[in-house]
Every structure is written in structure tokens, then in C-alpha cells.
Design a protein around this motif. Structure first.
Motif, PDB file in Angstrom:
ATOM      1  N   LEU A  39      56.816 -17.521 -88.225  1.00 10.16           N
ATOM      2  CA  LEU A  39      56.794 -16.061 -88.173  1.00 10.16           C
ATOM      3  C   LEU A  39      55.943 -15.577 -86.993  1.00 10.16           C
ATOM      4  N   PRO A  40      56.498 -14.767 -86.114  1.00  6.39           N
ATOM      5  CA  PRO A  40      55.725 -14.239 -84.978  1.00  6.39           C
ATOM      6  C   PRO A  40      54.875 -13.039 -85.401  1.00  6.39           C
ATOM      7  N   ILE A  41      53.909 -13.281 -86.266  1.00 11.66           N
ATOM      8  CA  ILE A  41      53.120 -12.193 -86.843  1.00 11.66           C
ATOM      9  C   ILE A  41      52.173 -11.598 -85.798  1.00 11.66           C
ATOM     10  N   GLN A  42      52.158 -10.276 -85.743  1.00 12.80           N
ATOM     11  CA  GLN A  42      51.249  -9.547 -84.863  1.00 12.80           C
ATOM     12  C   GLN A  42      50.440  -8.556 -85.694  1.00 12.80           C
ATOM     13  N   GLN A  43      49.312  -8.159 -85.148  1.00 13.59           N
ATOM     14  CA  GLN A  43      48.444  -7.233 -85.864  1.00 13.59           C
ATOM     15  C   GLN A  43      49.200  -5.951 -86.201  1.00 13.59           C
ATOM     16  N   GLY A  44      49.073  -5.536 -87.445  1.00 16.68           N
ATOM     17  CA  GLY A  44      49.719  -4.315 -87.893  1.00 16.68           C
ATOM     18  C   GLY A  44      51.095  -4.511 -88.481  1.00 16.68           C
ATOM     19  N   ASP A  45      51.602  -5.741 -88.494  1.00 17.91           N
ATOM     20  CA  ASP A  45      52.932  -5.999 -89.048  1.00 17.91           C
ATOM     21  C   ASP A  45      52.972  -5.750 -90.549  1.00 17.91           C
ATOM     22  N   HIS A  46      54.159  -5.353 -91.012  1.00 15.15           N
ATOM     23  CA  HIS A  46      54.442  -5.116 -92.439  1.00 15.15           C
ATOM     24  C   HIS A  46      55.381  -6.231 -92.888  1.00 15.15           C
ATOM     25  N   LYS A 140      63.381  -4.348 -90.152  1.00 14.45           N
ATOM     26  CA  LYS A 140      63.474  -3.553 -88.929  1.00 14.45           C
ATOM     27  C   LYS A 140      64.431  -4.210 -87.941  1.00 14.45           C
ATOM     28  N   PRO A 141      65.067  -3.435 -87.078  1.00 10.27           N
ATOM     29  CA  PRO A 141      65.847  -4.036 -85.981  1.00 10.27           C
ATOM     30  C   PRO A 141      64.949  -4.955 -85.158  1.00 10.27           C
ATOM     31  N   GLY A 142      65.404  -6.182 -84.934  1.00  7.06           N
ATOM     32  CA  GLY A 142      64.602  -7.174 -84.229  1.00  7.06           C
ATOM     33  C   GLY A 142      63.648  -7.936 -85.125  1.00  7.06           C
ATOM     34  N   GLY A 143      63.604  -7.566 -86.401  1.00  6.81           N
ATOM     35  CA  GLY A 143      62.715  -8.242 -87.351  1.00  6.81           C
ATOM     36  C   GLY A 143      63.169  -9.656 -87.662  1.00  6.81           C
ATOM     37  N   THR A 144      62.260 -10.429 -88.216  1.00  4.09           N
ATOM     38  CA  THR A 144      62.489 -11.861 -88.452  1.00  4.09           C
ATOM     39  C   THR A 144      62.672 -12.166 -89.935  1.00  4.09           C
ATOM     40  N   MET A 145      63.658 -13.017 -90.232  1.00  2.00           N
ATOM     41  CA  MET A 145      63.889 -13.519 -91.584  1.00  2.00           C
ATOM     42  C   MET A 145      63.735 -15.034 -91.556  1.00  2.00           C
ATOM     43  N   VAL A 146      62.912 -15.581 -92.449  1.00  5.76           N
ATOM     44  CA  VAL A 146      62.691 -17.026 -92.525  1.00  5.76           C
ATOM     45  C   VAL A 146      62.878 -17.495 -93.965  1.00  5.76           C
ATOM     46  N   ILE A 147      63.723 -18.502 -94.138  1.00 10.72           N
ATOM     47  CA  ILE A 147      63.942 -19.107 -95.459  1.00 10.72           C
ATOM     48  C   ILE A 147      63.706 -20.607 -95.349  1.00 10.72           C
ATOM     49  N   THR A 148      62.793 -21.113 -96.162  1.00 12.77           N
ATOM     50  CA  THR A 148      62.484 -22.544 -96.183  1.00 12.77           C
ATOM     51  C   THR A 148      62.832 -23.120 -97.550  1.00 12.77           C
ATOM     52  N   VAL A 149      63.478 -24.285 -97.532  1.00 12.33           N
ATOM     53  CA  VAL A 149      63.837 -24.957 -98.786  1.00 12.33           C
ATOM     54  C   VAL A 149      63.579 -26.457 -98.659  1.00 12.33           C
ATOM     55  N   GLN A 150      62.894 -27.004 -99.642  1.00 13.28           N
ATOM     56  CA  GLN A 150      62.786 -28.450 -99.789  1.00 13.28           C
ATOM     57  C   GLN A 150      63.456 -28.820-101.110  1.00 13.28           C
ATOM     58  N   PRO A 151      64.567 -29.572-101.068  1.00 15.52           N
ATOM     59  CA  PRO A 151      65.245 -29.942-102.309  1.00 15.52           C
ATOM     60  C   PRO A 151      64.296 -30.651-103.277  1.00 15.52           C
ATOM     61  N   ARG A 152      64.389 -30.276-104.535  1.00 17.55           N
ATOM     62  CA  ARG A 152      63.516 -30.852-105.559  1.00 17.55           C
ATOM     63  C   ARG A 152      64.343 -31.329-106.750  1.00 17.55           C
ATOM     64  N   GLY A 153      63.706 -32.135-107.583  1.00 18.01           N
ATOM     65  CA  GLY A 153      64.350 -32.602-108.813  1.00 18.01           C
ATOM     66  C   GLY A 153      65.582 -33.425-108.532  1.00 18.01           C
ATOM     67  N   GLU A 154      66.685 -33.095-109.180  1.00 13.93           N
ATOM     68  CA  GLU A 154      67.940 -33.828-109.001  1.00 13.93           C
ATOM     69  C   GLU A 154      68.489 -33.675-107.586  1.00 13.93           C
ATOM     70  N   GLU A 155      68.068 -32.633-106.868  1.00 13.22           N
ATOM     71  CA  GLU A 155      68.559 -32.386-105.507  1.00 13.22           C
ATOM     72  C   GLU A 155      67.738 -33.102-104.441  1.00 13.22           C
TER      73      GLU A 155
END
Length: 199
Positions: A39-46, A140-155
Motif C-alpha cells: 500500500l502506498p500510504i501517505q500522510q492523511g490517507d483514508h 477514490k479515482p487512482g486509489g489502491t485495492m489490495v487483496i492477500t490470500v494464503q490458502p488454509r486448511g483443506e486448501e
């Protein structure tokens, strides 16, 4: 007993749910740190975290990035209580807000988010396509979406991480996200995938 534990990992409740939350925090610490680095977090980000669990990531952002404000949404009221304790001071200062809700239906009349992220929560969403479309609207336009998954259990196998990568990247594209990037990291017990997109 095993079935009961599986239910707790999906929606932690009560004393057993609190213990499960501690297990998740310990197991996910390296994945959480890696995800936050995307995440390219900057001061003041929501920022919004989907599936905040015991509040580890929220706490790290508050400590490392002054001026940020963070919302968290989780389906478990037990995890809200745990995350509230961990982030009590930041909540009192108005930097953190926690909500209990299904992400597909979560709605808040507020400014759009600069970043939205989720760690090991995507497999628990009841309708991933609807959720991602909804999250796209909240970014926001230009905003970042990050999804992380580590398979667990039977997966718990590397091939499942590759399938998650394909599924998530396709669904992000369908929801309107651009500049899709896929990263992998070998973290025990299984290959972990992080998919990143922008609005």
C-alpha cells in the motif's frame, strides 16, 4: 470439535472466538506486514480494512503513518471487541472506526477511501463479485485495492494460491479495477498471493 473451530475462523464468537483471533494474529503477522508494504500510504490517507480480525494491521498503520485515518469492517462482533482493545487510544482520538457488517452490504456516508485492503478474508465473502464492485465504488479515482490470500486448511497447497490469483484478478477487472499486479510470497504453510489494482 473440528467443525466448531472451522466456524470460529469464519466468524469468531465468544471466548473460543477470542482465542481464534489470537491464533489468526500470530499466524498472519508476516502476511499482514507484506500486505501493508503493497500500500502506498501517505500522510492523511483514508483507509479501509475488510476483515480486520484482532486489529493488528490497523494498529501498525496507526503507529507507522501519522495523520492517517482507518476504518475497519468485520463480520464478527468478537473481533470488533478485540480490535477495539488493541486500538483504544486511536479510536478515542478519532483516527480509527470499527464496524460489524457484511462487506457486500457495508455502506457509509463518507469521503471515498484512498486505499482498501483485505488479508485472508476474501475466501469468506458470501458474494465476491458484488463485494468488489461495491468496494470499487467506495474508492477514490487512482486509489489502491489490495487483496492477500494464503490458502488454509483443506486448501493449503500452492496450486490453490495460483487459482486464487486468477480468480481475484479476473473479478477485480470485472469490477472496474485497472493496472492489476499479482505478487507471490512463500510463507509457511503455503504460497501466498497478493493481488493489487487501482481505480
Amino acid at each position: 470439535m473440528l467443525f466448531s473451530l472451522q466456524k470460529q475462523f469464519k466468524r469468531p464468537r465468544g471466548i473460543l472466538g477470542w482465542v481464534v483471533g489470537k491464533i489468526m494474529e500470530f499466524d498472519n503477522r508476516r502476511i499482514n506486514k507484506w500486505s501493508l508494504q503493497q500500500l502506498p500510504i501517505q500522510q492523511g490517507d483514508h483507509i479501509l480494512e475488510v476483515g480486520f480480525g484482532p486489529g493488528y494491521c490497523i494498529d501498525k498503520i496507526v503507529q507507522n503513518d501519522s495523520g492517517t485515518t482507518i476504518d475497519g469492517v468485520d463480520i464478527s462482533s468478537t473481533m470488533k471487541e478485540a480490535a477495539h482493545q488493541k486500538n483504544k487510544e486511536a479510536i478515542q482520538k478519532g483516527r480509527v472506526r470499527l464496524f460489524v457488517h457484511d462487506i457486500s452490504q457495508f455502506q457509509i456516508d463518507d469521503d471515498p477511501y484512498d486505499h482498501i485492503f483485505s488479508v485472508n478474508n476474501y475466501p469468506l465473502w458470501t458474494d465476491t463479485n458484488r463485494a468488489l464492485y461495491h468496494l470499487h465504488q467506495m474508492l477514490k479515482p487512482g486509489g489502491t485495492m489490495v487483496i492477500t490470500v494464503q490458502p488454509r486448511g483443506e486448501e493449503e497447497k500452492d496450486s490453490r494460491a495460483l487459482l486464487y490469483a486468477e480468480q481475484i484478478s479476473n473479478e477485480l477487472t470485472n469490477a472496474g479495477f485497472k493496472n492489476i499486479q499479482i505478487s507471490y510470497k512463500k510463507i509457511r504453510p503455503a504460497l501466498t498471493v497478493c493481488v493489487k489494482g487501482t481505480k
